[in-house]
Design an enzyme around this catalytic site. Structure first.
Site, PDB file in Angstrom:
ATOM      1  N   ASP A  33      29.115  10.945  21.932  1.00 40.56           N
ATOM      2  CA  ASP A  33      29.686  11.316  20.639  1.00 40.56           C
ATOM      3  C   ASP A  33      30.911  12.201  20.835  1.00 40.56           C
ATOM      4  OD1 ASP A  33      27.658   9.925  19.585  1.00 40.56           O
ATOM      5  OD2 ASP A  33      26.701  11.604  18.537  1.00 40.56           O
ATOM      6  N   ASP A  37      34.539  11.588  19.374  1.00 42.41           N
ATOM      7  CA  ASP A  37      35.176  12.554  18.482  1.00 42.41           C
ATOM      8  C   ASP A  37      36.546  12.971  18.994  1.00 42.41           C
ATOM      9  OD1 ASP A  37      33.045  12.389  16.859  1.00 42.41           O
ATOM     10  OD2 ASP A  37      32.110  14.276  17.490  1.00 42.41           O
ATOM     11  N   SER A  82      24.920 -18.969  -6.017  1.00 41.14           N
ATOM     12  CA  SER A  82      23.634 -18.308  -5.878  1.00 41.14           C
ATOM     13  C   SER A  82      22.724 -19.234  -5.062  1.00 41.14           C
ATOM     14  CB  SER A  82      23.136 -18.081  -7.294  1.00 41.14           C
ATOM     15  OG  SER A  82      21.877 -17.558  -7.293  1.00 41.14           O
ATOM     16  N   LEU A  83      21.443 -18.976  -5.057  1.00 38.50           N
ATOM     17  CA  LEU A  83      20.520 -19.864  -4.340  1.00 38.50           C
ATOM     18  C   LEU A  83      19.419 -20.289  -5.297  1.00 38.50           C
ATOM     19  CD1 LEU A  83      20.053 -17.824  -1.039  1.00 38.50           C
ATOM     20  CD2 LEU A  83      21.069 -20.100  -1.201  1.00 38.50           C
ATOM     21  N   GLU A 114      16.250 -17.490   7.524  1.00 35.83           N
ATOM     22  CA  GLU A 114      16.840 -16.158   7.667  1.00 35.83           C
ATOM     23  C   GLU A 114      16.276 -15.248   6.589  1.00 35.83           C
ATOM     24  OE1 GLU A 114      20.948 -16.931   6.839  1.00 35.83           O
ATOM     25  OE2 GLU A 114      21.384 -17.479   8.913  1.00 35.83           O
ATOM     26  N   LYS A 116      16.418 -13.007   3.355  1.00 38.25           N
ATOM     27  CA  LYS A 116      17.309 -12.907   2.209  1.00 38.25           C
ATOM     28  C   LYS A 116      17.535 -11.419   1.985  1.00 38.25           C
ATOM     29  CE  LYS A 116      18.004 -14.628  -2.480  1.00 38.25           C
ATOM     30  NZ  LYS A 116      18.256 -13.366  -3.166  1.00 38.25           N
ATOM     31  N   ASP A 118      18.588  -8.102   0.492  1.00 35.35           N
ATOM     32  CA  ASP A 118      18.709  -7.730  -0.918  1.00 35.35           C
ATOM     33  C   ASP A 118      19.787  -6.671  -1.093  1.00 35.35           C
ATOM     34  OD1 ASP A 118      18.220  -7.699  -3.567  1.00 35.35           O
ATOM     35  OD2 ASP A 118      16.405  -6.487  -3.455  1.00 35.35           O
ATOM     36  N   ARG A 137      30.980 -10.707  -5.431  1.00 35.06           N
ATOM     37  CA  ARG A 137      30.788 -12.031  -6.007  1.00 35.06           C
ATOM     38  C   ARG A 137      31.244 -12.066  -7.465  1.00 35.06           C
ATOM     39  NH1 ARG A 137      25.148 -15.152  -5.732  1.00 35.06           N
ATOM     40  NH2 ARG A 137      24.447 -13.595  -7.192  1.00 35.06           N
ATOM     41  N   GLU A 173      26.273  -9.975   3.033  1.00 40.68           N
ATOM     42  CA  GLU A 173      25.616  -9.057   2.108  1.00 40.68           C
ATOM     43  C   GLU A 173      25.850  -7.612   2.548  1.00 40.68           C
ATOM     44  OE1 GLU A 173      24.006 -10.987  -0.061  1.00 40.68           O
ATOM     45  OE2 GLU A 173      22.704  -9.656  -1.213  1.00 40.68           O
ATOM     46  N   TYR A 225      26.487 -14.102   6.910  1.00 35.96           N
ATOM     47  CA  TYR A 225      25.620 -15.256   7.118  1.00 35.96           C
ATOM     48  C   TYR A 225      26.186 -16.549   6.524  1.00 35.96           C
ATOM     49  CZ  TYR A 225      24.473 -13.423   2.553  1.00 35.96           C
ATOM     50  OH  TYR A 225      24.572 -12.908   1.296  1.00 35.96           O
ATOM     51  N   LYS A 313      10.799 -16.648  -2.430  1.00 32.63           N
ATOM     52  CA  LYS A 313      10.514 -15.248  -2.772  1.00 32.63           C
ATOM     53  C   LYS A 313       9.056 -14.944  -2.466  1.00 32.63           C
ATOM     54  CE  LYS A 313      14.124 -13.989  -5.549  1.00 32.63           C
ATOM     55  NZ  LYS A 313      14.697 -12.681  -5.687  1.00 32.63           N
ATOM     56  N   CYS A 407      11.843  10.515 -33.419  1.00 31.46           N
ATOM     57  CA  CYS A 407      12.733  10.221 -32.285  1.00 31.46           C
ATOM     58  C   CYS A 407      12.775  11.408 -31.325  1.00 31.46           C
ATOM     59  CB  CYS A 407      14.132   9.906 -32.810  1.00 31.46           C
ATOM     60  SG  CYS A 407      15.370   9.842 -31.507  1.00 31.46           S
ATOM     61  N   CYS A 410      16.640  12.939 -31.465  1.00 32.10           N
ATOM     62  CA  CYS A 410      17.231  13.602 -32.626  1.00 32.10           C
ATOM     63  C   CYS A 410      16.185  14.138 -33.590  1.00 32.10           C
ATOM     64  CB  CYS A 410      18.172  12.650 -33.355  1.00 32.10           C
ATOM     65  SG  CYS A 410      17.312  11.321 -34.204  1.00 32.10           S
ATOM     66  N   CYS A 425      14.460   4.420 -33.911  1.00 30.11           N
ATOM     67  CA  CYS A 425      15.020   5.583 -34.583  1.00 30.11           C
ATOM     68  C   CYS A 425      16.111   5.011 -35.478  1.00 30.11           C
ATOM     69  CB  CYS A 425      15.621   6.550 -33.574  1.00 30.11           C
ATOM     70  SG  CYS A 425      16.742   7.738 -34.326  1.00 30.11           S
ATOM     71  N   CYS A 430      22.181   9.486 -34.270  1.00 30.13           N
ATOM     72  CA  CYS A 430      21.366   9.942 -33.139  1.00 30.13           C
ATOM     73  C   CYS A 430      22.193   9.853 -31.847  1.00 30.13           C
ATOM     74  CB  CYS A 430      20.126   9.064 -33.039  1.00 30.13           C
ATOM     75  SG  CYS A 430      19.116   9.405 -31.597  1.00 30.13           S
TER      76      CYS A 430
HETATM   77  P1  AMP Z   1      20.448 -14.600  -5.951  1.00 27.13           P
HETATM   78  O1  AMP Z   1      21.635 -13.653  -6.071  1.00 27.13           O
HETATM   79  O2  AMP Z   1      19.150 -13.880  -6.077  1.00 27.13           O
HETATM   80  O3  AMP Z   1      20.599 -15.795  -6.785  1.00 27.13           O
HETATM   81  O4  AMP Z   1      20.423 -15.129  -4.459  1.00 27.13           O
HETATM   82  C1  AMP Z   1      21.548 -15.634  -3.840  1.00 27.13           C
HETATM   83  C2  AMP Z   1      22.165 -14.577  -2.991  1.00 27.13           C
HETATM   84  O5  AMP Z   1      21.331 -14.223  -1.913  1.00 27.13           O
HETATM   85  C3  AMP Z   1      23.404 -15.020  -2.318  1.00 27.13           C
HETATM   86  O6  AMP Z   1      24.498 -15.003  -3.165  1.00 27.13           O
HETATM   87  C4  AMP Z   1      23.536 -13.995  -1.233  1.00 27.13           C
HETATM   88  O7  AMP Z   1      24.246 -12.891  -1.714  1.00 27.13           O
HETATM   89  C5  AMP Z   1      22.124 -13.516  -0.995  1.00 27.13           C
HETATM   90  N1  AMP Z   1      21.667 -13.696   0.382  1.00 27.13           N
HETATM   91  C6  AMP Z   1      21.024 -12.737   1.082  1.00 27.13           C
HETATM   92  N2  AMP Z   1      20.722 -13.151   2.319  1.00 27.13           N
HETATM   93  C7  AMP Z   1      21.190 -14.409   2.445  1.00 27.13           C
HETATM   94  C8  AMP Z   1      21.201 -15.375   3.505  1.00 27.13           C
HETATM   95  N3  AMP Z   1      20.630 -15.130   4.673  1.00 27.13           N
HETATM   96  N4  AMP Z   1      21.776 -16.564   3.260  1.00 27.13           N
HETATM   97  C9  AMP Z   1      22.338 -16.824   2.068  1.00 27.13           C
HETATM   98  N5  AMP Z   1      22.363 -15.974   1.036  1.00 27.13           N
HETATM   99  C10 AMP Z   1      21.799 -14.759   1.206  1.00 27.13           C
HETATM  100 ZN    ZN Z   2      17.183   9.510 -32.701  1.00 29.96          ZN
END
Ligand code: AMP
Ligand code: ZN
Length: 711
Positions: A33, A37, A82-83, A114, A116, A118, A137, A173, A225, A313, A407, A410, A425, A430
């Protein structure tokens, strides 16, 4: 002499970048380190002495970009999709059969599994092997340019090696590590600030910040990915491509399994399921992809997602905890939402301390009491919910929960309107409501006052600067430039943004009726309803006591009404009339008048009466290969009208992929013809003459077709 300095600086930049990669992407540092630095300090010093030599990709830039006033927009080509998601193994087997059907007989392919990750999807663009742009995105077509913020992530290479393509786009991601998330929340908590719900929120929140200095302190990281639109075409398999990404310096997912068949892929999904909490990031599933990129073209994509991949999922996990308190929040429309304050507990990798309770009825039905032991679940990306009470653990003295009758913000009275479960309310002044109303008022589909975001809305109401929505039209914006809107103990002036806001407010005066009607925030009046109502009126002030709306309300049965009026729902018409006859609505209209604003309706031109779909109702459903809005436009140009639900007025139900059974069942009951995308294209082209409308059965239950348009 100066050439030597320049050389030395370049060498330092390269060395620091190389060591960043070893340290952050590979977790394999080769220098101490202290050595790192000292290089960094030397570079900083030289950059100060010789700013003319400063490299635009210097690692020191990670923390020294200037705050932006707003993000630029970036168009994605191709769109970031998306997926398709599934929750059962059976759906993966179906995916396998789908591919067997879709691909030529004898074609061979393998699967890659792979995690997914989050986090937040991100596109990285390299020009001459230098990082020039990073974009979120967004809506898939257009995202925010967050390059400054992404530069702060050390594992993201700023420069690529010689063997990388000259122009390259990769996608991946951005995430916040779990440890980093816990530490961040601790420090936010200490500073008396709101904590983030989960690492993904914290990540998204961090990327939205305009000041990269703050972002630099956030523990963000990124894996890649996916191919972008440039520079990845030559790879035959996904795994080859990812291996190249890693060689070029990108961090890639630490888990990847290839298998020759779906059986093996399912086993990998199971293996990942067991190990899913062992990663430094949260994963919300597994992604199963066809490994052979050469097949992607043939498989194509729906408007929503590629056809060569699926996301699986995992079932939500449960955790037991105790309800410490129940607090009640007040929403924009005055709805009281109870929240359970929980004994903190770890669930699926994040620390949970609150759960939504939806409404008073849910508390009563589940008989949730303060002090109870409960199960909580986290389903997908929603806030955790209470899944059940462990009644056997209830100690004596724990009494049923009594919902407040006033409420909590308020102190005003709360009422239950009509058949609604929610309590509201009804005091329009409010403060809790005003903050949320103001956010809505300024939102994109409403008056689109970008500078007036969530934080500022809250601040303006908190400080008493805004006491009524229309106050934004009379604020002293010059004075507002001095307002402190800083984050995290870092004071920051509102500055030029105040003037941007003034401009947006001035522009809002001229926005059409539909935008204003949506902006005032009437229950049951979403964007579409506002547009439909606007089509039937000339001016905003005409809505007060509108004969058409009264007609809709009076003719609850809607029998024999004109089609256009049919589109306006009873609840919506009633809510609009109520708004304008209320004391608040009356004052609103008066003040608007005094401000010289009366938004006018912009009429849509009548559909041509001679197009191939003239006068025919069409409903679009399922995943289509082009955006739905595009088809809607085409249908309207062909004289047809696009409806949101199948009814007796529907001629065609256009069904894309993955169509819900309820839609086609309804269509069958009503004798509505179901057609595919290909046939729609023929009809649009006018190539095939559509026959006369079919006779329809009598429609009995209109209300079952209406889709609630609640916020
Ligand atoms: P969703 O946003 O829930 O519809 O899921 C699709 C998103 O999953 C994609 O747009 C990616 O951002 C994300 N993602 C995460 N890991 C992966 C992966 N290994 N391959 C492809 N997409 C991925
Ligand atoms: Zn209120």
């Amino acid at each position: 002499m100066s050439a030597d300095v320049k050389k030395r600086m370049d060498a330092l930049v390269a060395e620091i970048n190389r060591n960043d990669h070893l340290y952050y992407a590979l977790a394999r540092p080769v220098i101490s380190d202290a050595e790192y630095d000292s290089m960094y300090e030397e570079l900083l010093r030289l950059e100060k002495e010789h700013p003319e030599f400063k490299d635009s990709n210097s690692p020191t830039l990670r923390v020294s970009g200037e705050p932006l006033s707003a993000f630029e927009q970036v168009r994605h080509d191709p769109p970031m999709k998306s997926l398709d998601k599934c929750y059962e193994k059976a759906a993966l087997i179906q995916f396998d059969s789908f591919l067997k059907r879709e691909l030529p007989v004898g074609e061979k392919w393998s699967y890659v599994v792979e995690p997914k990750v989050d986090g937040v999807s991100m596109s990285l663009f390299y020009e001459n092997r230098v990082l020039v742009r990073a974009a979120t995105r967004g809506n898939g077509e257009v995202g925010d340019d967050v390059t400054q913020n992404i530069r702060t992530i050390r594992s993201v290479p700023k420069i690529l090696p010689e063997d990388a393509p000259v122009r390259l786009e990769v996608r991946g991601e951005v995430y916040m590590t779990r440890d980093g998330f816990v530490r961040l929340n601790e420090s936010l908590d200490e500073a008396g600030r709101d904590v983030f719900m989960n690492p993904r929120n914290a990540c998204a929140g961090s990327l939205k910040m305009l000041d990269p200095k703050i972002v630099a302190k956030r523990p963000l990281d990124m894996v890649v990915y996916n191919a972008g639109g440039t520079g990845c075409d030559s790879f035959v398999t996904h795994t080859d491509m990812v291996a190249a990404f890693a060689r070029w310096g990108f961090k890639v997912a630490p888990f990847s399994r290839v298998s020759a068949d779906m059986e093996g892929a399912v086993a990998a999904v199971d293996e990942l399921g067991v190990r899913r909490h062992d990663f430094p990031f949260e994963i919300d599933g597994a992604v199963i992809k066809v490994n052979e990129r050469t097949l992607y073209g043939a498989l194509g994509a729906t408007a929503h997602s590629p056809r060569w991949a699926r996301a699986y999922k995992y079932a939500p996990e449960r955790a037991e905890t105790v309800v410490r308190a129940i607090t009640v929040q007040v929403g924009r429309t005055g709805v009281l939402t109870p929240v359970a304050e929980l004994e903190s507990v770890e669930l699926a990798g994040s620390v949970i301390s609150r759960a939504t309770l939806h409404n008073a009825n849910q508390i009563a039905e589940q008989d949730i009491r303060i002090g109870d032991h409960v199960w909580i679940v986290k389903a997908g990306d929603v806030i955790p919910a209470i899944d059940g009470v462990l009644k056997e653990k209830r100690t004596p003295g724990i009494v049923p929960y009594v919902f407040p009758s006033v409420c909590p913000v308020c102190g005003g009275g709360v009422v239950r309107i009509g058949e609604e479960v929610a309590l509201r309310c009804v005091n329009p002044a409010c403060p809790a409501q005003l903050q949320r109303r103001l956010r809505h008022f300024a939102s994109r589909d409403a008056l689109d006052i970008k500078a007036l975001g969530e934080r500022l809305s809250d601040l303006l109401v908190e400080k008493g600067i805004v006491k009524d929505l229309l106050d934004v039209f009379t604020l002293d914006y010059d004075a507002l430039t001095a307002l402190d809107v800083g984050e995290e103990g870092a004071p920051r002036k509102f500055g030029r943004n105040a003037l941007n806001m003034a401009e947006a407010v001035a522009a809002a005066r001229k926005l059409p009726l539909e935008r204003w009607l949506f902006a005032v925030g009437i229950p049951n009046v979403g964007v579409t309803v506002a547009r439909d109502i606007a089509q039937e009126h000339e001016k905003f002030s005409d809505l007060k006591g509108s004969a058409i709306l009264r007609d809709v309300v009076a003719n609850d049965s809607l029998k024999g009404r004109e089609r256009k009026i049919l589109r306006i729902k009873y609840e919506s018409a009633k809510a609009v009339l109520e708004f304008f006859s209320s004391e608040y609505g009356t004052r609103f209209l008066e003040r608007l008048h005094a401000l010289g604003i009366d938004p006018a309706s912009v009429k849509e031109s009548a559909p041509p009466s001679d197009g191939p779909l003239a006068g025919l109702g069409c409903v679009l459903t399922g995943a289509l290969s082009r955006p739905r809005t595009e088809y809607a436009k085409l249908i309207e140009l062909a004289g047809g009208n696009v409806q949101s639900a199948v009814s007796s007025k529907t001629r065609y139900l256009i069904a894309g992929e993955n169509v819900g059974a309820s839609k086609t069942r309804k269509a069958a009951e009503l004798g509505v013809e179901v057609i595919g995308e290909a046939r729609l294209k023929e009809l649009l082209a006018g190539a095939v003459q559509s026959e006369a409308p079919l006779p329809h059965k009598e429609l009995r239950n209109e209300s079952s077709l209406t889709q609630g348009e609640l916020f």
